[in-house]
Design an enzyme around this catalytic site. Sequence first.
Site, PDB file in Angstrom:
ATOM      1  N   LYS A  52       0.846  -1.205   0.000  1.00  0.00           N
ATOM      2  CA  LYS A  52       0.000   0.000   0.000  1.00  0.00           C
ATOM      3  C   LYS A  52       0.880   1.253   0.000  1.00  0.00           C
ATOM      4  O   LYS A  52       0.617   2.214  -0.731  1.00  0.00           O
ATOM      5  CB  LYS A  52      -0.949  -0.022   1.210  1.00  0.00           C
ATOM      6  CG  LYS A  52      -2.048  -1.062   1.063  1.00  0.00           C
ATOM      7  CD  LYS A  52      -2.856  -1.300   2.323  1.00  0.00           C
ATOM      8  CE  LYS A  52      -3.751  -2.524   2.117  1.00  0.00           C
ATOM      9  NZ  LYS A  52      -4.575  -2.853   3.288  1.00  0.00           N
ATOM     10  N   GLN A  96      -4.854  -1.465   9.422  1.00  0.00           N
ATOM     11  CA  GLN A  96      -4.710  -2.801   8.853  1.00  0.00           C
ATOM     12  C   GLN A  96      -5.299  -3.853   9.801  1.00  0.00           C
ATOM     13  O   GLN A  96      -5.028  -3.842  11.001  1.00  0.00           O
ATOM     14  CB  GLN A  96      -3.220  -3.082   8.576  1.00  0.00           C
ATOM     15  CG  GLN A  96      -2.946  -4.374   7.843  1.00  0.00           C
ATOM     16  CD  GLN A  96      -3.500  -4.413   6.426  1.00  0.00           C
ATOM     17  OE1 GLN A  96      -3.676  -3.394   5.773  1.00  0.00           O
ATOM     18  NE2 GLN A  96      -3.786  -5.599   5.937  1.00  0.00           N
ATOM     19  N   ASP A 119     -11.188   2.440   3.410  1.00  0.00           N
ATOM     20  CA  ASP A 119     -11.427   0.992   3.312  1.00  0.00           C
ATOM     21  C   ASP A 119     -12.910   0.679   3.078  1.00  0.00           C
ATOM     22  O   ASP A 119     -13.257  -0.427   2.676  1.00  0.00           O
ATOM     23  CB  ASP A 119     -11.005   0.304   4.628  1.00  0.00           C
ATOM     24  CG  ASP A 119      -9.659  -0.387   4.521  1.00  0.00           C
ATOM     25  OD1 ASP A 119      -9.329  -0.878   3.428  1.00  0.00           O
ATOM     26  OD2 ASP A 119      -8.947  -0.447   5.546  1.00  0.00           O
TER      27      ASP A 119
HETATM   28  N1  GUN Z   1      -6.706  -6.983   5.997  1.00  0.00           N
HETATM   29  C1  GUN Z   1      -6.926  -7.752   4.911  1.00  0.00           C
HETATM   30  N2  GUN Z   1      -7.466  -7.026   3.916  1.00  0.00           N
HETATM   31  C2  GUN Z   1      -7.597  -5.761   4.386  1.00  0.00           C
HETATM   32  C3  GUN Z   1      -8.076  -4.556   3.820  1.00  0.00           C
HETATM   33  O1  GUN Z   1      -8.530  -4.481   2.675  1.00  0.00           O
HETATM   34  N3  GUN Z   1      -8.031  -3.466   4.636  1.00  0.00           N
HETATM   35  C4  GUN Z   1      -7.569  -3.521   5.909  1.00  0.00           C
HETATM   36  N4  GUN Z   1      -7.583  -2.401   6.624  1.00  0.00           N
HETATM   37  N5  GUN Z   1      -7.115  -4.624   6.455  1.00  0.00           N
HETATM   38  C5  GUN Z   1      -7.124  -5.735   5.694  1.00  0.00           C
END
Ligand code: GUN
Length: 278
Positions: A52, A96, A119
């Site tokens: 990211k 996350q 998200d």
């Molecule tokens: N953990 C696994 N996929 C995601 C996601 O798309 N966003 C976040 N914040 N955590 C994750």
Amino acid sequence: MAQLIDGKAVSAQIKEELKEKTAKKKEQGVEISLAVIQVGNDPASSVYVNNKKKACEYIGINSIAYELPEETTEKELIDLVEELNERKDVNGILVQLPLPPHIDEDKIIKTISPKKDVDGFHPQSVGALCIGQPGFVSCTPAGIIELLKRNHIEIEGKECVVIGRSNIVGKPMALLLLRENGTVTVTHSKTKNLKEICRRADILIVAIGKPRFITEEYVKEGAVVIDVGIHRNENNKLCGDVDFESVEPHCSAITPVPGGVGPMTIAMLMNNCVESVD
Ligand code: GUN
């Protein structure tokens, strides 16, 4: 032979478009910043978070990284999110998941301002999606819709079957397909006759979380199959929830793993970040 739906190529194209948009905004004096919070050092999460950050850098979005120790308390995390909610120089906030077990994930998600919820996990964002109002949409299902559209696969009037009902993929996926006028069935672990239902699908979205579970008996001739799963097989090679070799000859189009849905998630996260300043 089925058309291979190339998520890597579509994601690269979207990232180019976003890079241009971000540069234009910068010329107008608008900067975009994403706060990325990781608690603890789960190796898979570290890989995702790094990807990211790299995508942000490529597009021209500032990423502000918070790597917090495993022992961080719920209160400390809430205080940080609240501080970031107030900061004018932060447009998006991403925590996350998964969080350590002593922290209530739902509580943290609810603390993020819906205006910065890139998200799309906040109940307000999910509710807005449900009733067709504007708001951030969960990145993986949004990426799948984009993949279908950019590959000229029509959704309207099609029988769409979603396997899996998670808050992050299955449920928002069903809502998005419905928004595109698909006829949607959601299946899950308690569904009876899974095979029969899957065989009705013109578009089959598989997020079951079991390696190579979906074989040719689940797929109608000419169906479009989208594989959300990612696993390592016995030879340490990546594979999806779909048994690609068995299913591919029966499809009109299919996503590979890797290089299908995976790259789209980050592209859509970047898209949400760019939209957060509109
Ligand atoms: N953990 C696994 N996929 C995601 C996601 O798309 N966003 C976040 N914040 N955590 C994750």
